[in-house]
Design a protein around this motif. Structure first.
Motif, PDB file in Angstrom:
ATOM      1  N   LEU A   1      50.793  27.390  36.112  1.00 24.64           N
ATOM      2  CA  LEU A   1      50.762  26.286  37.070  1.00 24.64           C
ATOM      3  C   LEU A   1      51.514  25.051  36.586  1.00 24.64           C
ATOM      4  CD1 LEU A   1      46.953  26.563  37.981  1.00 24.64           C
ATOM      5  CD2 LEU A   1      48.893  27.723  39.055  1.00 24.64           C
ATOM      6  N   LEU A   2      52.106  25.099  35.392  1.00 28.10           N
ATOM      7  CA  LEU A   2      52.840  23.950  34.852  1.00 28.10           C
ATOM      8  C   LEU A   2      54.186  23.781  35.539  1.00 28.10           C
ATOM      9  CD1 LEU A   2      52.147  24.532  31.045  1.00 28.10           C
ATOM     10  CD2 LEU A   2      51.038  22.840  32.507  1.00 28.10           C
ATOM     11  N   ASP A   3      54.668  22.534  35.615  1.00 29.07           N
ATOM     12  CA  ASP A   3      55.981  22.231  36.196  1.00 29.07           C
ATOM     13  C   ASP A   3      57.069  22.620  35.187  1.00 29.07           C
ATOM     14  OD1 ASP A   3      58.304  21.170  37.248  1.00 29.07           O
ATOM     15  OD2 ASP A   3      57.380  19.289  37.886  1.00 29.07           O
ATOM     16  N   GLU A   4      57.846  23.637  35.512  1.00 26.54           N
ATOM     17  CA  GLU A   4      58.832  24.175  34.562  1.00 26.54           C
ATOM     18  C   GLU A   4      60.024  23.258  34.343  1.00 26.54           C
ATOM     19  OE1 GLU A   4      59.955  28.094  35.772  1.00 26.54           O
ATOM     20  OE2 GLU A   4      58.131  28.989  34.926  1.00 26.54           O
ATOM     21  N   SER A   5      60.218  22.272  35.220  1.00 19.35           N
ATOM     22  CA  SER A   5      61.394  21.393  35.092  1.00 19.35           C
ATOM     23  C   SER A   5      61.173  20.280  34.072  1.00 19.35           C
ATOM     24  CB  SER A   5      61.739  20.781  36.447  1.00 19.35           C
ATOM     25  OG  SER A   5      60.688  19.924  36.889  1.00 19.35           O
ATOM     26  N   LEU A   6      59.922  20.072  33.662  1.00 18.35           N
ATOM     27  CA  LEU A   6      59.608  18.993  32.726  1.00 18.35           C
ATOM     28  C   LEU A   6      59.710  19.468  31.285  1.00 18.35           C
ATOM     29  CD1 LEU A   6      56.445  17.467  34.455  1.00 18.35           C
ATOM     30  CD2 LEU A   6      58.809  16.679  34.644  1.00 18.35           C
ATOM     31  N   THR A   7      59.847  18.509  30.368  1.00 12.08           N
ATOM     32  CA  THR A   7      59.771  18.840  28.943  1.00 12.08           C
ATOM     33  C   THR A   7      58.300  18.834  28.522  1.00 12.08           C
ATOM     34  OG1 THR A   7      59.871  16.537  28.191  1.00 12.08           O
ATOM     35  CG2 THR A   7      61.979  17.699  28.525  1.00 12.08           C
TER      36      THR A   7
ATOM     37  N   ALA B   1      49.391  18.312  16.601  1.00 10.42           N
ATOM     38  CA  ALA B   1      48.147  19.031  16.312  1.00 10.42           C
ATOM     39  C   ALA B   1      48.101  20.385  16.999  1.00 10.42           C
ATOM     40  CB  ALA B   1      46.946  18.185  16.752  1.00 10.42           C
ATOM     41  N   PHE B   2      48.829  20.510  18.108  1.00  9.66           N
ATOM     42  CA  PHE B   2      48.869  21.780  18.844  1.00  9.66           C
ATOM     43  C   PHE B   2      50.230  22.465  18.703  1.00  9.66           C
ATOM     44  CE2 PHE B   2      45.171  19.820  20.611  1.00  9.66           C
ATOM     45  CZ  PHE B   2      44.340  20.866  20.946  1.00  9.66           C
ATOM     46  N   MET B   3      50.890  22.210  17.554  1.00  9.65           N
ATOM     47  CA  MET B   3      52.116  22.926  17.172  1.00  9.65           C
ATOM     48  C   MET B   3      53.317  22.621  18.064  1.00  9.65           C
ATOM     49  SD  MET B   3      50.350  26.568  16.208  1.00  9.65           S
ATOM     50  CE  MET B   3      49.314  26.555  17.670  1.00  9.65           C
ATOM     51  N   PHE B   4      53.391  21.387  18.593  1.00 12.23           N
ATOM     52  CA  PHE B   4      54.564  20.966  19.354  1.00 12.23           C
ATOM     53  C   PHE B   4      55.218  19.748  18.688  1.00 12.23           C
ATOM     54  CE2 PHE B   4      52.285  23.064  22.952  1.00 12.23           C
ATOM     55  CZ  PHE B   4      53.271  23.976  23.268  1.00 12.23           C
ATOM     56  N   GLY B   5      55.179  19.724  17.356  1.00 11.84           N
ATOM     57  CA  GLY B   5      55.745  18.582  16.646  1.00 11.84           C
ATOM     58  C   GLY B   5      57.264  18.603  16.611  1.00 11.84           C
ATOM     59  N   GLY B   6      57.858  17.427  16.320  1.00 11.81           N
ATOM     60  CA  GLY B   6      59.315  17.332  16.153  1.00 11.81           C
ATOM     61  C   GLY B   6      60.090  17.704  17.404  1.00 11.81           C
ATOM     62  N   GLU B   7      61.129  18.541  17.220  1.00 12.62           N
ATOM     63  CA  GLU B   7      62.014  18.917  18.323  1.00 12.62           C
ATOM     64  C   GLU B   7      61.317  19.771  19.374  1.00 12.62           C
ATOM     65  OE1 GLU B   7      65.307  20.861  16.535  1.00 12.62           O
ATOM     66  OE2 GLU B   7      66.059  19.069  15.501  1.00 12.62           O
ATOM     67  N   GLU B   8      60.192  20.385  19.004  1.00 13.11           N
ATOM     68  CA  GLU B   8      59.463  21.232  19.962  1.00 13.11           C
ATOM     69  C   GLU B   8      59.042  20.458  21.204  1.00 13.11           C
ATOM     70  OE1 GLU B   8      58.639  24.656  19.584  1.00 13.11           O
ATOM     71  OE2 GLU B   8      60.135  24.480  18.001  1.00 13.11           O
ATOM     72  N   SER B   9      58.800  19.142  21.054  1.00  9.31           N
ATOM     73  CA  SER B   9      58.321  18.345  22.189  1.00  9.31           C
ATOM     74  C   SER B   9      59.404  18.121  23.235  1.00  9.31           C
ATOM     75  CB  SER B   9      57.791  16.993  21.691  1.00  9.31           C
ATOM     76  OG  SER B   9      58.835  16.236  21.104  1.00  9.31           O
ATOM     77  N   ASP B  10      60.668  18.362  22.856  1.00  4.93           N
ATOM     78  CA  ASP B  10      61.774  18.167  23.806  1.00  4.93           C
ATOM     79  C   ASP B  10      62.130  19.442  24.566  1.00  4.93           C
ATOM     80  OD1 ASP B  10      62.078  15.474  23.081  1.00  4.93           O
ATOM     81  OD2 ASP B  10      63.313  16.024  21.350  1.00  4.93           O
ATOM     82  N   LYS B  11      61.452  20.536  24.274  1.00  6.66           N
ATOM     83  CA  LYS B  11      61.722  21.793  24.977  1.00  6.66           C
ATOM     84  C   LYS B  11      61.278  21.704  26.433  1.00  6.66           C
ATOM     85  CE  LYS B  11      61.414  25.389  21.392  1.00  6.66           C
ATOM     86  NZ  LYS B  11      60.606  26.559  20.947  1.00  6.66           N
ATOM     87  N   LYS B  12      62.018  22.384  27.302  1.00  4.61           N
ATOM     88  CA  LYS B  12      61.608  22.505  28.702  1.00  4.61           C
ATOM     89  C   LYS B  12      60.466  23.520  28.807  1.00  4.61           C
ATOM     90  CE  LYS B  12      64.808  20.066  31.077  1.00  4.61           C
ATOM     91  NZ  LYS B  12      64.494  19.030  32.080  1.00  4.61           N
ATOM     92  N   VAL B  13      59.560  23.290  29.736  1.00  7.40           N
ATOM     93  CA  VAL B  13      58.435  24.202  29.932  1.00  7.40           C
ATOM     94  C   VAL B  13      58.919  25.607  30.269  1.00  7.40           C
ATOM     95  CG1 VAL B  13      56.439  24.703  31.413  1.00  7.40           C
ATOM     96  CG2 VAL B  13      56.831  22.377  30.602  1.00  7.40           C
ATOM     97  N   LYS B  14      60.030  25.705  30.990  1.00  8.10           N
ATOM     98  CA  LYS B  14      60.512  27.017  31.445  1.00  8.10           C
ATOM     99  C   LYS B  14      60.940  27.933  30.297  1.00  8.10           C
ATOM    100  CE  LYS B  14      65.178  25.242  32.428  1.00  8.10           C
ATOM    101  NZ  LYS B  14      66.140  24.949  33.521  1.00  8.10           N
ATOM    102  N   VAL B  15      61.242  27.365  29.101  1.00  7.14           N
ATOM    103  CA  VAL B  15      61.666  28.208  27.973  1.00  7.14           C
ATOM    104  C   VAL B  15      60.505  28.531  27.034  1.00  7.14           C
ATOM    105  CG1 VAL B  15      63.979  27.220  28.062  1.00  7.14           C
ATOM    106  CG2 VAL B  15      62.322  26.278  26.439  1.00  7.14           C
TER     107      VAL B  15
ATOM    108  N   GLU C   1      52.644  29.382  24.145  1.00  9.15           N
ATOM    109  CA  GLU C   1      52.993  27.959  24.086  1.00  9.15           C
ATOM    110  C   GLU C   1      52.576  27.244  25.375  1.00  9.15           C
ATOM    111  OE1 GLU C   1      56.902  27.926  21.157  1.00  9.15           O
ATOM    112  OE2 GLU C   1      57.142  28.572  23.233  1.00  9.15           O
ATOM    113  N   ARG C   2      52.748  27.910  26.511  1.00  9.90           N
ATOM    114  CA  ARG C   2      52.343  27.301  27.783  1.00  9.90           C
ATOM    115  C   ARG C   2      50.826  27.114  27.836  1.00  9.90           C
ATOM    116  NH1 ARG C   2      55.948  29.045  32.917  1.00  9.90           N
ATOM    117  NH2 ARG C   2      57.975  29.170  31.921  1.00  9.90           N
ATOM    118  N   SER C   3      50.099  28.078  27.311  1.00 12.58           N
ATOM    119  CA  SER C   3      48.637  27.959  27.296  1.00 12.58           C
ATOM    120  C   SER C   3      48.203  26.763  26.459  1.00 12.58           C
ATOM    121  CB  SER C   3      48.008  29.238  26.738  1.00 12.58           C
ATOM    122  OG  SER C   3      48.219  30.323  27.608  1.00 12.58           O
ATOM    123  N   ARG C   4      48.839  26.577  25.299  1.00 10.03           N
ATOM    124  CA  ARG C   4      48.506  25.426  24.456  1.00 10.03           C
ATOM    125  C   ARG C   4      48.813  24.114  25.170  1.00 10.03           C
ATOM    126  NH1 ARG C   4      51.347  28.191  20.397  1.00 10.03           N
ATOM    127  NH2 ARG C   4      52.850  26.497  20.197  1.00 10.03           N
TER     128      ARG C   4
END
Length: 669
Positions: A401-407, A430-444, A449-452
């Motif tokens: 149900l997440l918006d895939e167009s967002l980071t 804390a949920f393993m999205f540190g650093g560059e991971e936070s800039d990833k698009k939801v669709k990838v 990762e989506r569950s977290r």
């Protein structure tokens, strides 16, 4: 059994790990731990030969058989459950064909005195002995026992595998691997699709198995109950701790404290060298010393400190409205799917502020009742949602149900309010999205990762009724600790569907057990429920067959409320009240006698195990004493720490032995 030397794996500039070396011995139970992305799954793939390392060697004997369960695999859909599980016996089937062929040759030949005939007899004898040793004669019983242990009903055995979900088909694959009885079992998250009963069965199976085990799991209770050794991947190294998981946690903390002290001393030394170089760089009389300091500085290898997890981070749900006194009331709720009754006569009341768990085998209706509460599916009976209820719902498909167009960052930034917005990066870390991971698009993002990400969103929403359906499936241990602490501090009400005992321990105060179309209430925590249930089933295993929803009454002559007795005696005529009381007393006396015998056997076994542990620890202490007498080992902190830990464990075990010995004497008297 398996020897690893100089192992190195590189996927980019920095290697996952380098110069790794260890040996997997017979009956080792190894927990492979490390943060997500450290290389645990990669190491398992290398051990089973599915992936090649950048450098190093993995030596495996030719006759060593390896069973590997990956997190994701391609499953077959053209067989039944039984037929798929029987593929585990492919080697035995081929051996049976060879034996039949040799047997036919022996029957047809008449050259009984020839060397070739005698050689054939010897070959047949050896092969037949191997055939029997592999348990060929009992394989069907073993197949049924394994499938049943993993949660399948006998009526499931002849159903096509295509009718089962991915989680159930993963259980079939696990059953196949266990039935093959490999010398080494490599298990990557084996508990992800298992319920509590199946997890406990798997624990016992692995404890009794002759195979060595290397497993990756985020189920803390499971790996602690199974492991006797821990391999940690940290800072690009593989560190071997010869202890079970809980003891490793203590040793790792001590190791990190030593690293910090050594790092601080090194930084102080480096600062002094740099200060000396700067002060005397242009002084001719100090030129030689300055050059020496520069060379020393260049030779210093920086001390690395193990990565720090974020479990100490505190999260709290935002303030919310006060709900009514009874957020959920069910009265005679009933749900059918076609001709199948999922549950009926469900009557329960959940009070404001309660944290409750829904447990039971998969398919018994836990998620179905959650969907009824959410109003997603129809049902019969009465189900009331209390006043001012704001529900925060985490479903198993919530990630879709997440918006895939967002980071990742934008997804959380959109729901965060107030001061919490200043801590978004910490929360993501804390949920393993540190650093560059936070800039990833939801669709990838992957499913896990989506569950977290969906879980983080829920943590930031103002709700007063939390409903979480398998919230820990894709979380590592530090993330689970953050979530558990947040729920414990939550002022509202929480309903948690989970098979993770350690996560539920200390979190819930009431357990609802789903099974056989019923929902039964148990007061107390998850381990209270498991202990009471185990004792109840143990009594049921005797001559008494209680069909009750509550444990047996402690008063021998009074049957529990709402309890029916069946098959107590072989009377053909109706029993009188006096006869019934007499039969019940006899049955209970027999059960008490059998229970007394069991307690004595358990006590004797515990004393013997304790004596064996003491003997082993005393031998190790002597070895450590000898090692520490060598001058170059005197400053080895690993040896010192092991000596201290072993000495402490020995003292504790001696106290335990004395206590167990007293208990044994009591059972004999």
């Amino acid at each position: 059994m398996i020897s690893v030397e100089g192992l190195k794996v590189e996927f980019g500039v920095k290697p996952l790990f380098a110069d790794a070396g260890f040996v997997i011995n017979d009956r080792d139970r190894i927990a492979l731990v490390g943060k997500n992305g450290a290389g645990k799954s990669t190491l398992l793939k290398i051990l089973c030969g599915q992936q090649k390392p950048t450098a190093g060697t993995v030596s495996i004997p030719n006759d060593c058989r390896i069973g590997y369960l990956p997190q994701v695999m391609i499953l077959q859909d053209d067989t039944t459950v039984r037929e798929e599980a029987q593929k585990a016996f492919a080697d035995i089937t081929k051996m049976k064909v060879r034996l039949d062929q040799m047997n036919q040759q022996l029957a047809e030949r008449t050259d009984y005195e020839s060397e070739s005939y005698l050689a054939l007899i010897e070959k047949y004898t050896n092969e037949h002995e191997r055939y029997l040793m592999m348990g060929a004669e009992s394989r069907e019983a073993e197949l049924e026992r394994t499938l049943t242990g993993l949660g399948f009903l006998r009526t499931d055995f002849d159903r096509p595998t295509s009718e089962f979900s991915g989680g159930w088909r993963m259980r079939i694959e696990l059953a196949k691997i266990l039935l093959q009885k490999p010398d080494v079992l490599l298990l990557d998250e084996p508990t992800n699709h298992l319920d509590i009963e199946s997890i406990q069965w798997l624990e016992q199976f692995l404890a009794q198995s002759a195979s060595a085990v290397v497993l990756v799991s985020h189920d803390r209770a499971f790996i602690n109950n199974v492991s006797n050794r821990t391999l940690e991947i940290s800072c690009g190294k593989v560190i071997d701790y010869k202890v079970k998981y809980n003891e490793y946690v203590v040793l790792r903390r001590e190791r990190r404290e030593q690293q910090l002290r050594a790092y601080e001393n090194q930084q102080k030394e480096v600062a002094e060298m740099k200060d000396f170089i700067e002060r005397f760089r242009y002084k001719a009389t100090k030129a030689v010393q300055v050059q020496q300091k520069i060379k020393q500085l260049e030779k210093i290898v920086p001390i690395e400190i193990d990565e720090v997890d974020n479990s100490a981070m505190h999260l709290k749900f935002p303030p919310c409205l006060r709900s009514g006194d009874y957020p959920v009331i069910c009265d005679e709720v009933h749900k059918d799917y076609g001709a199948h009754t999922v549950f009926d006569h469900v009557t329960l009341t959940i009070k404001r502020g309660e944290k409750v768990a829904f447990v039971g085998k998969n398919g018994e209706g836990k998620s179905t009742l959650v969907k009824c509460i959410m109003g997603e599916i129809p049902f019969t009976g009465e189900l009331k949602i209390g006043h001012n209820i704001q529900i925060g719902y985490f479903a198993q498909n919530q990630a879709q149900l997440l918006d895939e167009s967002l980071t990742v960052f934008q997804t959380i930034d959109n729901v965060a309010k107030g001061d919490i917005r200043l801590r978004i990066n910490d929360i993501l870390g804390a949920f393993m999205f540190g650093g560059e991971e936070s800039d990833k698009k939801v669709k990838v993002l992957s499913g896990g990762e989506r569950s977290r990400l969906a879980m983080i969103r829920l943590l930031l929403e103002p709700v007063n009724l939390l409903i979480l359906d398998e919230p820990t499936n894709h979380l590592d241990m530090p993330s689970k600790d953050v979530l558990k602490e947040a729920i414990k501090a939550f002022d509202g009400t929480a309903i948690i569907v989970s098979h993770d005992r350690e996560f539920l321990d200390g979190l819930v105060t009431k357990v609802y057990e789903f099974g056989g179309g019923k929902v039964r209430e148990h007061l107390g925590g998850i381990y209270d429920f498991l202990r009471n249930r185990s004792e109840y089933l143990e009594v049921r295993g005797e001559r008494i067959d209680f069909k009750a929803e509550k444990p047996v009454s402690s008063q021998p002559n009074t049957p529990p409320q709402n309890t029916s007795f069946t098959s107590l005696t072989s009377h053909s005529s109706p029993l009188t009240s006096k006869d019934l009381t007499s039969e019940i007393s006899k049955a209970l006396s027999y059960a008490e006698h059998k229970e007394q015998q069991k307690r004595q056997k358990r006590a004797e076994k515990a004393v013997k195990e304790s004596e064996a542990k003491i003997e082993k620890m005393e031998a190790r202490l002597k070895e450590l004493d000898d090692l520490l007498m060598i001058p170059e080992n005197a400053s080895d902190m690993m040896l010192v720490t092991e000596y201290t830990t072993t000495k402490r464990s020995l003292d504790e075990e001696m106290e335990r032995w004395e206590r167990l010995s007293e208990e044994l004497e009591e059972t004999r008297s």
